[in-house]
Design an enzyme around this catalytic site. Sequence first.
Site, short mmCIF file in Angstrom:
data_model
loop_
_atom_site.label_atom_id
_atom_site.label_comp_id
_atom_site.label_asym_id
_atom_site.label_seq_id
_atom_site.Cartn_x
_atom_site.Cartn_y
_atom_site.Cartn_z
N SER A 463 5.69 6.37 -55.18
CA SER A 463 7.18 6.97 -55.19
C SER A 463 6.96 8.48 -54.49
O SER A 463 5.84 8.97 -54.47
CB SER A 463 7.54 7.08 -56.65
OG SER A 463 8.69 8.12 -56.78
N TYR A 476 5.89 9.83 -64.95
CA TYR A 476 6.14 8.85 -64.01
C TYR A 476 5.10 9.53 -62.97
O TYR A 476 4.58 8.39 -61.97
CB TYR A 476 7.19 8.84 -63.62
CG TYR A 476 7.82 7.76 -62.61
CD1 TYR A 476 7.80 6.41 -62.88
CD2 TYR A 476 8.26 8.23 -61.46
CE1 TYR A 476 8.34 5.58 -61.93
CE2 TYR A 476 8.74 7.44 -60.54
CZ TYR A 476 8.77 6.14 -60.61
OH TYR A 476 9.13 5.17 -59.83
P1 NAD Z 1 13.92 -2.48 -60.29
O1 NAD Z 1 14.02 -2.29 -61.74
O2 NAD Z 1 15.17 -2.77 -59.67
O3 NAD Z 1 12.83 -3.74 -59.95
C1 NAD Z 1 11.72 -3.86 -60.71
C2 NAD Z 1 11.34 -5.18 -60.91
O4 NAD Z 1 10.00 -5.00 -61.39
C3 NAD Z 1 12.12 -5.92 -61.96
O5 NAD Z 1 12.42 -7.24 -61.29
C4 NAD Z 1 11.40 -6.21 -63.13
O6 NAD Z 1 11.58 -7.13 -63.85
C5 NAD Z 1 9.80 -6.31 -62.57
N1 NAD Z 1 8.80 -5.70 -63.56
C6 NAD Z 1 9.00 -4.72 -64.16
N2 NAD Z 1 7.86 -4.54 -65.11
C7 NAD Z 1 7.10 -5.51 -64.63
C8 NAD Z 1 5.78 -6.24 -65.29
N3 NAD Z 1 5.13 -5.65 -66.14
N4 NAD Z 1 5.31 -7.16 -64.42
C9 NAD Z 1 5.89 -7.82 -63.53
N5 NAD Z 1 7.33 -7.43 -63.03
C10 NAD Z 1 7.61 -6.19 -63.63
O7 NAD Z 1 13.16 -1.44 -59.60
P2 NAD Z 1 12.88 -0.91 -58.09
O8 NAD Z 1 13.71 0.27 -58.01
O9 NAD Z 1 13.37 -1.91 -57.29
O10 NAD Z 1 11.55 -0.47 -58.21
C11 NAD Z 1 10.33 -1.31 -57.45
C12 NAD Z 1 9.40 -0.08 -57.42
O11 NAD Z 1 9.84 0.90 -56.71
C13 NAD Z 1 8.68 0.36 -58.56
O12 NAD Z 1 7.15 0.37 -58.62
C14 NAD Z 1 9.37 1.74 -58.65
O13 NAD Z 1 8.44 2.76 -59.47
C15 NAD Z 1 9.61 2.17 -57.23
N6 NAD Z 1 10.44 3.25 -56.98
C16 NAD Z 1 11.51 3.40 -57.22
C17 NAD Z 1 12.55 4.16 -56.70
C18 NAD Z 1 13.89 4.03 -57.06
O14 NAD Z 1 14.57 5.35 -56.77
N7 NAD Z 1 14.43 3.11 -57.40
C19 NAD Z 1 11.99 5.32 -56.24
C20 NAD Z 1 10.48 5.23 -55.94
C21 NAD Z 1 9.79 4.22 -56.17
#
Ligand code: NAD
Length: 593
Positions: A463, A476
Amino acid sequence: MVDWQKSVVSNGGVRLAVFEVGTDSGAPEAGSRPTVLLIHGWPDSHHLWTHVAPVLAEDFRVVAYDCRGFGESDRPDGDDPYRLDLLADDIFAVAEAISPDQPVHVVAHDWGSVQAWEAVTRRGAETRIASFVSVSGPNLDHLAEWARGSLSRPTPRNVGRAASQVASSAYTVFFQLPVLPRLFFGATGSPAVWREFLYRVEGTPRENVVVGDTLRDDMISGLRLYRANIRAKLRRPSTRDTHVPVLEVVNERDIALRPAIFDDTHRHTQRLWRRSTPTGHWLPYTNPGYLARTARDFIAGQTGTADSASQFDRARVFGTPKPLSGKLAVITGAGSGIGRETALALAEQGCELVLADIDLAAADDTARESKTFGVQASTFAVDVSDTAAVTAFAEAVRDRHGVADIVVNNAGIGLAGGALDATDEQVDRLLDVNLRGVISGSRAFGRQMVDRGVGGHIVNVASAAAFTPQRSLGLYSASKAGVLLFSESLRAELAEHRIGVSAICPGIVDTNIVGNTPIAGLDTETEASQRDRMNRFYQRRGFTPDRVARDIVRAVIRNKAVVPVTPEAKVGYRIYRFTPWLSRFAARQKVTR
Ligand code: NAD
């Protein structure tokens, strides 16, 4: 060592030395097992197959031969006897002699593969050749057609690809000169120099390079293959189709052949499969186990004798292959947001998908949508914070689908609020999912990639928080900074295995993550209203997860180390590196959105 049992087959007066793997090598009696015919290239002989043949002999009857001009076979004078049509006759003569009742399965490398292409495109070839595994040896007619096609549409991409292949083939011009190459190989053609060359060029273990006593003579007399065929074929290509099923093993780091030259093979090959890995030209010496298992599974699929045939479904080629076509990709957290969009982007590339999520129903939804791209997708319920479960997941994937080519450790959760306000359980859960989960996935799948020995790619979703300190996001940020530095270090550790590692650092992306993020230190009502405000802010920002997925695909293709995604992530990355004081100043500000 292989117990080769020698016999001789004659074709038009040329005697060819034929070698069958004897039962002393551990192979069961020949019986009715399918026959595999191994054909070497320049400057090799049947010894090229020293490490491949015994593995194949566990399931098949295995025969190799020294091509005319090489090893213990005759070396007719002049260039003319080395024309491809005569070399193809040799293949049919040997096939007829060793297996008069059943067609043989051909596995061929370099010039051996060039000759085999000539044979399989002959009318009725399928009655003598049941299947063909082609390794680093193109059909010269296809190559000529590809070069003409590229130059008749001189876009920068086409010209660049053609120029790159011309540069890779420059040595063949030297090989066709009258005297110099003879003198050169006369002086340098020793086994020790050859071993050192292969080691330097593509890291081939020196002890794997087994050659015959005739190596120097083979290098010199094999030059006639170049003189007799290259110019003639490039001037007058006669492209013909084949009905023989072909597996094209593409070595993406081949010093002599650029992968793009194989893009049009499907036009002339009715049943074509393709396996593409970041490997070099001399696969039979450098990665014999991989080549043997790949050929075995393909042949078993053709003879209908193996479950592993299903592992080849994804490798079937129906059109011009994309860079990641046919690869096996594993994605965690594939049920939502970035993981889901990455699955769809890789499906569009033609990857077979294995989708994991703690929410199986969500992963199933993604799988259903991915299949509309015509790829296979299966799902697993996995909690990535559970190391034993991740290890078991990786083993199940290997057993059912094979070793993954691409692994995207994406699953993650959020946690906002002050570091002192969070509960111990919240901290443990955050680190277990975001950091431990990435480490476990990288280790379990990374070990398999190293064992397989033909590279791969691991993508870890970090991130922008990894390099943008904020007073309300310290925990985080800690989990994501861990992912970033772990990925950079892992990249260094795995580089020698040709396994790329990319850390993806998105900024603010509109997904479900905010809606599920606890904010420590607030009562339920305030937490809910703050979360709503944050959610609206992310939605207004409007950066969608498919754009992150696009960068993930690009990072795999180009083997990028760190990829900040979204403008604020790009700016934040530079501020942290070049003016860290500004980054610290910004971190102290209270953000109200
Ligand atoms: P999201 O919540 O839309 O998707 C996350 C998915 O991970 C969900 O389907 C959830 O069920 C699954 N998940 C959660 N915990 C889990 C576990 N213990 N085991 C298996 N699956 C699990 O979120 P997103 O934004 O798509 O996030 C994806 C990645 O991107 C994450 O690592 C997040 O930290 C990172 N990220 C997101 C953003 C943002 O702004 N959305 C920014 C930077 C980084």
